[in-house]
Design a protein around this motif. Sequence first.
Motif, PDB file in Angstrom:
ATOM      1  N   MET A 228       0.823  -1.208   0.000  1.00  8.81           N
ATOM      2  CA  MET A 228       0.000   0.000   0.000  1.00  8.81           C
ATOM      3  C   MET A 228       0.857   1.257   0.000  1.00  8.81           C
ATOM      4  N   ASP A 229       1.932   1.245   0.794  1.00 12.29           N
ATOM      5  CA  ASP A 229       2.750   2.444   0.949  1.00 12.29           C
ATOM      6  C   ASP A 229       3.780   2.615  -0.157  1.00 12.29           C
ATOM      7  N   TYR A 230       4.393   1.510  -0.576  1.00  8.17           N
ATOM      8  CA  TYR A 230       5.517   1.589  -1.508  1.00  8.17           C
ATOM      9  C   TYR A 230       5.313   0.814  -2.809  1.00  8.17           C
ATOM     10  N   GLY A 231       4.561  -0.285  -2.758  1.00  3.60           N
ATOM     11  CA  GLY A 231       4.532  -1.189  -3.903  1.00  3.60           C
ATOM     12  C   GLY A 231       5.780  -2.036  -3.998  1.00  3.60           C
ATOM     13  N   PHE A 232       6.688  -1.883  -3.035  1.00  2.80           N
ATOM     14  CA  PHE A 232       7.962  -2.592  -2.977  1.00  2.80           C
ATOM     15  C   PHE A 232       8.176  -3.137  -1.576  1.00  2.80           C
ATOM     16  N   LEU A 233       8.951  -4.209  -1.466  1.00  6.74           N
ATOM     17  CA  LEU A 233       9.370  -4.743  -0.171  1.00  6.74           C
ATOM     18  C   LEU A 233      10.584  -5.645  -0.384  1.00  6.74           C
ATOM     19  N   TYR A 234      11.208  -6.041   0.714  1.00  8.17           N
ATOM     20  CA  TYR A 234      12.291  -7.024   0.679  1.00  8.17           C
ATOM     21  C   TYR A 234      11.764  -8.359   1.194  1.00  8.17           C
ATOM     22  N   VAL A 235      12.342  -9.463   0.714  1.00  4.98           N
ATOM     23  CA  VAL A 235      12.091 -10.772   1.320  1.00  4.98           C
ATOM     24  C   VAL A 235      13.431 -11.426   1.651  1.00  4.98           C
TER      25      VAL A 235
ATOM     26  N   ASN B 176       8.446  -6.268  -6.093  1.00  4.11           N
ATOM     27  CA  ASN B 176       7.454  -5.217  -6.376  1.00  4.11           C
ATOM     28  C   ASN B 176       6.323  -5.782  -7.221  1.00  4.11           C
ATOM     29  N   ILE B 177       5.219  -5.080  -7.210  1.00  5.93           N
ATOM     30  CA  ILE B 177       4.083  -5.509  -8.025  1.00  5.93           C
ATOM     31  C   ILE B 177       3.994  -4.632  -9.272  1.00  5.93           C
ATOM     32  N   GLY B 178       3.237  -5.115 -10.262  1.00  3.05           N
ATOM     33  CA  GLY B 178       3.097  -4.405 -11.523  1.00  3.05           C
ATOM     34  C   GLY B 178       1.691  -3.884 -11.748  1.00  3.05           C
TER      35      GLY B 178
END
Length: 308
Positions: free
Chosen positions: A30-37, A231-233
Motif C-alpha cells: 500500500m505504501d511503496y509497492g515494494f518490499l524485501y524478502v 514489487n508488483i506491476g
Amino acid sequence: MGPVSANLPVIDLASPDIAAATKSVRQGLMDYGFLYVINHGIDEATLKSVYAESKKFFEQPMEEKMKHEKHSTHRGYIPPETEGFEADSGGKGDLLECFHIGSSELKARAVNVWPSAERLPSWKETMESYYDCAMETSKKILSLIALSLDLDAEFFQPDRPETILRIIHYSGHARESKYGSDKGANPHTDVGMLTLLSTDGTPGLQICRDKDARPQLWEDVHHIDGALVVNIGDLLERWTNNVYRSTLHRVLLVGKERYSVAFFVWPSPDTMITCIESCRSEANPPRYPPIRTDEFLEQILASAIYKY
C-alpha cells in the motif's frame, strides 16, 4: 537535497508468524509497492553461479551476443538502447543490455534461445536452476499477498503462468545524448503481477511513490545482503483497484558495472482480472472493467513502450 532512503518492510518467508508477515506485506504494497524478502529459498551458491554465468555472456563481443538477439516471442538478447524510450532522455533507450528466458519450454508457446554450449557449457543449466527457484519463491510471496487481501492462499497461483527471467547488465557509464543521461533504466512501472529482483549489490535502484508529483521525489532502494527486492506491476494494481501500488522506478548509472536478475510473473493468459471484493466499497467502487490477462497485455503492448 539528494534522494532519501526508502524504508521498505523486510518479510521473512520462513517466519511461522503468517499473520505478522501478511500485515507487513499489505502495508508495504500500500505504501511503496515494494518490499524485501529474506529466507526466500534461493541459496547463495545459486546466486553466485547466475552472476558468474551472466558476466561470461555479457563480456562476449557484440557480434557473438547478437547471434542470440531477441525475436518476436521476447526470448534472447536485447542490446543497449533498444527498450524504454522516453522524451526526457532525448529519445534514448535504456543504457542496459539483457537476456530474456521464458516459461518452461515444455509448457510455453515460444522456444527459448540459448548461448552455445561450447562457449558457455553451464549457462543453460544455471539459468534453469535459478528459474525454478524463483518460481517457488514467487508462489510463497503470492500466497502472502492473497492472504493480505482476505483471499484464499492459492488465489494467485496460476495453472499456466507466463514468466520471464531477465538477466541484466549495466555498463556503468552514460553515453552522450542531446539531453545527457545517467539512467541505466528510464523511469517505468512493471506491467505484470509480480517482480522478484536480485542485484549484485551495486546501488542505483530508486522508486518514486507519487508518479504525478512535480518535481518527483526519488528514494533509494538499498541492497540488503541475502534479500530479494519484490514489487508488483500494473496488472496487480488494477486487480486490487489501486489499493496496492505499481510504483515508478528507475536505475541510475553510478560509474560502476551493475548486474541484476529480474523474474516477472503474470497469471495464466485466460485469467479474468476482476476487482477483488476486499478492494471495493462505496467509497472506492471498481475503477476498471473486468479484462482477461492476455487482453490487458495486448492493450499495454499496443499503447506504449513497455517494461516487463
